[in-house]
Design an enzyme around this catalytic site. Sequence first.
Site, mmCIF file in Angstrom:
data_model
loop_
_atom_site.group_PDB
_atom_site.id
_atom_site.type_symbol
_atom_site.label_atom_id
_atom_site.label_comp_id
_atom_site.label_asym_id
_atom_site.label_seq_id
_atom_site.Cartn_x
_atom_site.Cartn_y
_atom_site.Cartn_z
ATOM 1 N N ARG A 1 -0.995 3.497 4.058
ATOM 2 C CA ARG A 1 -1.210 3.070 2.802
ATOM 3 C C ARG A 1 -2.531 3.838 2.097
ATOM 4 O O ARG A 1 -2.285 4.199 1.034
ATOM 5 C CB ARG A 1 -1.415 1.470 2.479
ATOM 6 N N CYS B 1 -3.304 -12.103 0.262
ATOM 7 C CA CYS B 1 -3.167 -10.867 0.980
ATOM 8 C C CYS B 1 -4.115 -11.013 1.954
ATOM 9 O O CYS B 1 -4.997 -12.039 2.122
ATOM 10 C CB CYS B 1 -3.519 -9.643 -0.074
ATOM 11 N N LYS C 1 -7.582 7.357 -3.165
ATOM 12 C CA LYS C 1 -6.577 6.539 -3.473
ATOM 13 C C LYS C 1 -6.887 5.435 -4.359
ATOM 14 O O LYS C 1 -5.872 5.131 -5.289
ATOM 15 C CB LYS C 1 -6.181 5.420 -2.273
ATOM 16 N N ASN C 2 -8.077 4.749 -4.589
ATOM 17 C CA ASN C 2 -8.168 3.590 -5.447
ATOM 18 C C ASN C 2 -8.281 4.334 -6.919
ATOM 19 O O ASN C 2 -8.004 3.922 -7.724
ATOM 20 C CB ASN C 2 -9.338 2.841 -4.989
ATOM 21 N N ARG D 1 -8.012 -13.302 -3.509
ATOM 22 C CA ARG D 1 -8.029 -12.190 -4.403
ATOM 23 C C ARG D 1 -6.977 -12.539 -5.648
ATOM 24 O O ARG D 1 -6.086 -11.940 -5.876
ATOM 25 C CB ARG D 1 -7.542 -11.008 -3.897
ATOM 26 N N ASP E 1 -15.321 -1.697 1.648
ATOM 27 C CA ASP E 1 -14.214 -0.931 2.170
ATOM 28 C C ASP E 1 -14.890 -0.203 3.293
ATOM 29 O O ASP E 1 -13.986 0.560 4.038
ATOM 30 C CB ASP E 1 -13.544 -0.195 1.207
#
Length: 423
Positions: free
Chosen positions: A400, A118, A22-23, A123, A308
Amino acid sequence: MDSIIVKGNGPLNGQIPIAGAKNACLTLMPVTLLTEEPVVLTNVPRLTDITTMSDLLRSFGAEVTAALDGQELTLHSGAITNHTAEYEIVRKFRASFFVLGPMLAREGQAVVSLPGGCAIGARPVDLHLKGLEALGAVMELRDGYVHATAPGGLHGGTHEFPFVSVGATENLLMAATLAKGTTVLKNAAREPEVVDLAKCLSAMGAQIDGAGTSTITIQGVARLHGTTHPVVVDRIELGTYMLAPAIAGGSVELLGGRLDLVRAFAEKLQVAGISVAETHNGLLVSQNNGRVRAVDVKTEPHPGFPTDLQAQMMALLCTADGVSVLEETIFENRFMHAPELARMGADIEVHGGHATVTGVEKLRGAPVMATDLRASVSLILAGLAAEGETVLSRVYHLDRGYERVEEKLSACGASIQRVTDDG
Ligand code: UD1
């Protein structure tokens, strides 16, 4: 709104295919803004964040078409027709900020909404802004938007990041490909997603040296051309599913998994008593030794233990034999899964950036709530080995970043299903 119901169902056995990252994909998609020719991405994960990025790029005039059930995207920005990334899209995900560097490089202007706070901390985006200023951009903050221009075009320069930022490194890397002269990025992020971006940009004609080290040198070129690029495998999805047999017991092969992408994480699993082996098709993770051992973990930029995977690792350590300390050094507010795990019977004390987990024999299923993407999957993992039923709400966080979680886990024997409120 959907919920996911998980029941502890004994050991897991089978295979799980790992998707593209994803990233990586979120930073690869905006490279379309750097060229008039089509860029084709393969091994694309099917996630809502990818759909949101497609919408954002379309709003700039890009054509984005999907093939192979969403696993291949063709992005074509023949002409840029708009320069503003509206708050309505940007507020959904920080990755919207990745359009800033490419837009400045190609168009000399962009207006991007500030992402705002967030769930996992403040961030800010100051490193992105300062870095782009060092390449000649002029930034003005007005009405919640960054108004960026590059009056004389972007130029090269040496820029040292005060601390490692993955996103800021990627934004500057993209911008510098079309800047005049040589750019040297010091204290750059070394994450595999940065390396993948550099690989794609190089295939488009960019001149980049040192991606994967903390000094990246970019020689600006006049134009980039199209290419076809396979998205690197998702090391966070990989690590997450490596934890499924580690927590529930059994033996699962992660198809496409690469040890070099998760080395620091795999080492911790091995210390905990879990077997990790390379196979022809990926990685095989087995846990048939009874209770895992406690292990201390500190999150760090790559090649350290990834932030993560911290929440998911905590889910494992909740039932380890002994006391584990998890230290979070990347984000200041990333233990929101701890109170949810405690609802399942975990013994966790959080003090600032440290969480002390005293292993209990068994977790019990409970209704829990997802607070962010990685936290939500940690609760599913915990539910795989808990007694009784765990009901996870706010599943949109999960969608997501994880495609077809229920399918992937149930193929290995897990009891997991999605339910909608009205059905
Ligand atoms: C990326 C990943 C995210 C991962 C994180 C760290 C994407 C889309 N997201 O996020 O999943 O958790 O890397 O591996 O790739 N910071 C500033 N100013 C800035 C930028 C960052 O202070 O301008 C701070 C952040 O608040 C954080 C730290 O720097 O404390 C590292 O953040 P960064 O590496 O930039 O994370 P992201 O690129 O946002």
